[in-house]
Design a protein around this motif. Sequence first.
Motif, PDB file in Angstrom:
ATOM      1  N   ALA A   1      18.818  27.094 -20.858  1.00  0.00           N
ATOM      2  CA  ALA A   1      17.843  26.698 -19.829  1.00  0.00           C
ATOM      3  C   ALA A   1      17.252  25.321 -20.148  1.00  0.00           C
ATOM      4  CB  ALA A   1      16.734  27.739 -19.727  1.00  0.00           C
ATOM      5  N   ALA A   2      16.959  25.091 -21.424  1.00  0.00           N
ATOM      6  CA  ALA A   2      16.412  23.797 -21.827  1.00  0.00           C
ATOM      7  C   ALA A   2      17.434  22.687 -21.621  1.00  0.00           C
ATOM      8  CB  ALA A   2      15.971  23.850 -23.291  1.00  0.00           C
ATOM      9  N   ILE A   3      18.690  22.948 -21.957  1.00  0.00           N
ATOM     10  CA  ILE A   3      19.748  21.948 -21.777  1.00  0.00           C
ATOM     11  C   ILE A   3      19.928  21.624 -20.297  1.00  0.00           C
ATOM     12  CG2 ILE A   3      22.248  21.621 -21.932  1.00  0.00           C
ATOM     13  CD1 ILE A   3      22.098  22.962 -24.676  1.00  0.00           C
ATOM     14  N   LYS A   4      19.840  22.646 -19.468  1.00  0.00           N
ATOM     15  CA  LYS A   4      19.971  22.438 -18.023  1.00  0.00           C
ATOM     16  C   LYS A   4      18.850  21.529 -17.507  1.00  0.00           C
ATOM     17  CE  LYS A   4      20.344  25.066 -13.746  1.00  0.00           C
ATOM     18  NZ  LYS A   4      20.307  26.381 -13.120  1.00  0.00           N
ATOM     19  N   LEU A   5      17.639  21.759 -17.981  1.00  0.00           N
ATOM     20  CA  LEU A   5      16.511  20.923 -17.552  1.00  0.00           C
ATOM     21  C   LEU A   5      16.644  19.485 -18.048  1.00  0.00           C
ATOM     22  CD1 LEU A   5      13.459  23.310 -17.966  1.00  0.00           C
ATOM     23  CD2 LEU A   5      14.321  22.324 -15.850  1.00  0.00           C
ATOM     24  N   VAL A   6      17.143  19.325 -19.269  1.00  0.00           N
ATOM     25  CA  VAL A   6      17.337  17.977 -19.802  1.00  0.00           C
ATOM     26  C   VAL A   6      18.367  17.228 -18.959  1.00  0.00           C
ATOM     27  CG1 VAL A   6      18.242  16.672 -21.775  1.00  0.00           C
ATOM     28  CG2 VAL A   6      16.624  18.524 -22.151  1.00  0.00           C
ATOM     29  N   ASP A   7      19.458  17.899 -18.619  1.00  0.00           N
ATOM     30  CA  ASP A   7      20.488  17.278 -17.774  1.00  0.00           C
ATOM     31  C   ASP A   7      19.939  16.926 -16.399  1.00  0.00           C
ATOM     32  OD1 ASP A   7      22.445  17.299 -19.708  1.00  0.00           O
ATOM     33  OD2 ASP A   7      23.230  19.257 -19.116  1.00  0.00           O
ATOM     34  N   LYS A   8      19.085  17.775 -15.879  1.00  0.00           N
ATOM     35  CA  LYS A   8      18.462  17.503 -14.580  1.00  0.00           C
ATOM     36  C   LYS A   8      17.594  16.247 -14.662  1.00  0.00           C
ATOM     37  CE  LYS A   8      15.519  19.780 -11.146  1.00  0.00           C
ATOM     38  NZ  LYS A   8      14.715  20.975 -10.855  1.00  0.00           N
ATOM     39  N   GLY A   9      16.878  16.102 -15.768  1.00  0.00           N
ATOM     40  CA  GLY A   9      16.050  14.916 -15.968  1.00  0.00           C
ATOM     41  C   GLY A   9      16.876  13.636 -16.038  1.00  0.00           C
ATOM     42  N   VAL A  10      18.052  13.718 -16.650  1.00  0.00           N
ATOM     43  CA  VAL A  10      18.935  12.545 -16.728  1.00  0.00           C
ATOM     44  C   VAL A  10      19.447  12.196 -15.343  1.00  0.00           C
ATOM     45  CG1 VAL A  10      21.127  11.672 -17.617  1.00  0.00           C
ATOM     46  CG2 VAL A  10      19.608  12.956 -19.110  1.00  0.00           C
ATOM     47  N   SER A  11      19.843  13.195 -14.585  1.00  0.00           N
ATOM     48  CA  SER A  11      20.397  12.920 -13.251  1.00  0.00           C
ATOM     49  C   SER A  11      19.338  12.340 -12.316  1.00  0.00           C
ATOM     50  CB  SER A  11      20.998  14.187 -12.644  1.00  0.00           C
ATOM     51  OG  SER A  11      19.985  15.115 -12.339  1.00  0.00           O
ATOM     52  N   LYS A  12      18.076  12.673 -12.546  1.00  0.00           N
ATOM     53  CA  LYS A  12      16.998  12.126 -11.726  1.00  0.00           C
ATOM     54  C   LYS A  12      16.491  10.781 -12.256  1.00  0.00           C
ATOM     55  CE  LYS A  12      15.196  16.386  -9.792  1.00  0.00           C
ATOM     56  NZ  LYS A  12      15.070  16.049  -8.397  1.00  0.00           N
ATOM     57  N   GLY A  13      17.002  10.361 -13.416  1.00  0.00           N
ATOM     58  CA  GLY A  13      16.624   9.074 -13.973  1.00  0.00           C
ATOM     59  C   GLY A  13      15.331   9.100 -14.762  1.00  0.00           C
ATOM     60  N   ILE A  14      14.879  10.273 -15.143  1.00  0.00           N
ATOM     61  CA  ILE A  14      13.632  10.388 -15.899  1.00  0.00           C
ATOM     62  C   ILE A  14      13.885  10.147 -17.387  1.00  0.00           C
ATOM     63  CG2 ILE A  14      11.788  11.978 -16.548  1.00  0.00           C
ATOM     64  CD1 ILE A  14      12.144  13.231 -13.780  1.00  0.00           C
ATOM     65  N   PHE A  15      15.034  10.627 -17.877  1.00  0.00           N
ATOM     66  CA  PHE A  15      15.413  10.426 -19.271  1.00  0.00           C
ATOM     67  C   PHE A  15      16.663   9.572 -19.341  1.00  0.00           C
ATOM     68  CE2 PHE A  15      13.677  14.878 -19.393  1.00  0.00           C
ATOM     69  CZ  PHE A  15      12.481  14.539 -19.976  1.00  0.00           C
TER      70      PHE A  15
ATOM     71  N   SER B   1       5.882   9.853  -7.090  1.00  0.00           N
ATOM     72  CA  SER B   1       7.011  10.025  -7.998  1.00  0.00           C
ATOM     73  C   SER B   1       6.543  10.122  -9.449  1.00  0.00           C
ATOM     74  CB  SER B   1       8.028   8.898  -7.827  1.00  0.00           C
ATOM     75  OG  SER B   1       7.457   7.669  -8.142  1.00  0.00           O
ATOM     76  N   ARG B   2       5.459   9.437  -9.796  1.00  0.00           N
ATOM     77  CA  ARG B   2       4.917   9.537 -11.155  1.00  0.00           C
ATOM     78  C   ARG B   2       4.505  10.972 -11.468  1.00  0.00           C
ATOM     79  NH1 ARG B   2       0.234   9.712 -14.015  1.00  0.00           N
ATOM     80  NH2 ARG B   2      -1.025   9.894 -12.145  1.00  0.00           N
ATOM     81  N   LEU B   3       3.856  11.617 -10.504  1.00  0.00           N
ATOM     82  CA  LEU B   3       3.435  13.003 -10.709  1.00  0.00           C
ATOM     83  C   LEU B   3       4.630  13.946 -10.805  1.00  0.00           C
ATOM     84  CD1 LEU B   3       0.334  13.124  -8.341  1.00  0.00           C
ATOM     85  CD2 LEU B   3       0.352  13.037 -10.834  1.00  0.00           C
ATOM     86  N   ALA B   4       5.658  13.702  -9.988  1.00  0.00           N
ATOM     87  CA  ALA B   4       6.859  14.537 -10.044  1.00  0.00           C
ATOM     88  C   ALA B   4       7.557  14.377 -11.392  1.00  0.00           C
ATOM     89  CB  ALA B   4       7.798  14.180  -8.903  1.00  0.00           C
TER      90      ALA B   4
ATOM     91  N   LYS C   1       0.850  -1.208   0.000  1.00  0.00           N
ATOM     92  CA  LYS C   1       0.000   0.000   0.000  1.00  0.00           C
ATOM     93  C   LYS C   1       0.877   1.247   0.000  1.00  0.00           C
ATOM     94  CE  LYS C   1      -3.982  -1.959   2.410  1.00  0.00           C
ATOM     95  NZ  LYS C   1      -4.771  -1.938   3.628  1.00  0.00           N
ATOM     96  N   LYS C   2       1.951   1.206   0.789  1.00  0.00           N
ATOM     97  CA  LYS C   2       2.873   2.333   0.854  1.00  0.00           C
ATOM     98  C   LYS C   2       3.566   2.538  -0.500  1.00  0.00           C
ATOM     99  CE  LYS C   2       6.739   4.124   3.502  1.00  0.00           C
ATOM    100  NZ  LYS C   2       7.678   3.884   4.594  1.00  0.00           N
ATOM    101  N   ARG C   3       3.965   1.441  -1.158  1.00  0.00           N
ATOM    102  CA  ARG C   3       4.613   1.539  -2.460  1.00  0.00           C
ATOM    103  C   ARG C   3       3.677   2.163  -3.491  1.00  0.00           C
ATOM    104  NH1 ARG C   3       9.156   2.648  -3.047  1.00  0.00           N
ATOM    105  NH2 ARG C   3       8.885   2.281  -5.251  1.00  0.00           N
ATOM    106  N   VAL C   4       2.402   1.819  -3.429  1.00  0.00           N
ATOM    107  CA  VAL C   4       1.425   2.387  -4.363  1.00  0.00           C
ATOM    108  C   VAL C   4       1.376   3.909  -4.191  1.00  0.00           C
ATOM    109  CG1 VAL C   4      -1.043   2.535  -4.865  1.00  0.00           C
ATOM    110  CG2 VAL C   4       0.029   0.313  -4.607  1.00  0.00           C
ATOM    111  N   LEU C   5       1.378   4.355  -2.940  1.00  0.00           N
ATOM    112  CA  LEU C   5       1.325   5.795  -2.680  1.00  0.00           C
ATOM    113  C   LEU C   5       2.598   6.501  -3.142  1.00  0.00           C
ATOM    114  CD1 LEU C   5      -0.314   5.784   0.867  1.00  0.00           C
ATOM    115  CD2 LEU C   5      -1.388   6.365  -1.307  1.00  0.00           C
ATOM    116  N   THR C   6       3.759   5.917  -2.831  1.00  0.00           N
ATOM    117  CA  THR C   6       5.011   6.565  -3.225  1.00  0.00           C
ATOM    118  C   THR C   6       5.214   6.535  -4.735  1.00  0.00           C
ATOM    119  OG1 THR C   6       6.249   4.537  -2.817  1.00  0.00           O
ATOM    120  CG2 THR C   6       6.176   6.140  -1.033  1.00  0.00           C
ATOM    121  N   ASN C   7       4.761   5.451  -5.383  1.00  0.00           N
ATOM    122  CA  ASN C   7       4.867   5.390  -6.842  1.00  0.00           C
ATOM    123  C   ASN C   7       4.038   6.489  -7.501  1.00  0.00           C
ATOM    124  OD1 ASN C   7       6.560   3.203  -6.782  1.00  0.00           O
ATOM    125  ND2 ASN C   7       4.957   1.704  -7.182  1.00  0.00           N
ATOM    126  N   GLU C   8       2.863   6.729  -6.982  1.00  0.00           N
ATOM    127  CA  GLU C   8       2.000   7.781  -7.521  1.00  0.00           C
ATOM    128  C   GLU C   8       2.643   9.154  -7.337  1.00  0.00           C
ATOM    129  OE1 GLU C   8      -1.316   9.565  -9.360  1.00  0.00           O
ATOM    130  OE2 GLU C   8      -0.522   7.529  -9.366  1.00  0.00           O
TER     131      GLU C   8
END
Length: 81
Positions: free
Chosen positions: A52-66, A17-20, A8-15
């Motif tokens: 600014a766009a490149i900075k955001l893309v790099d941030k996404g890679v470091s967070k594991g989104i891309f 992180s999905r929104l983030a 139940k806790k995993r379901v909540l945390t997954n949601e």
Amino acid sequence: MANIKSQKKRVLTNEKSRLANKSLKSEVKTAIKKALVAKSENATNKDELVLAAIKLVDKGVSKGIFKANKAAREKSRLMSA
């Protein structure tokens, strides 16, 4: 819904992180779009928008989104446009 407490806790945390992740993906897409439009219109602040766009893309890679290849592709596309 799961019966096990930890699940139940995993379901909540997954949601959560999905929104983030969704928020950051949307922010990156918007920044890339703004940068490409500025480059095509020869705006005065196009370099700032690209950085600014490149900075955001790099941030996404470091967070594991891309993945790294997607980031490289997007950055290359921004720089060559």
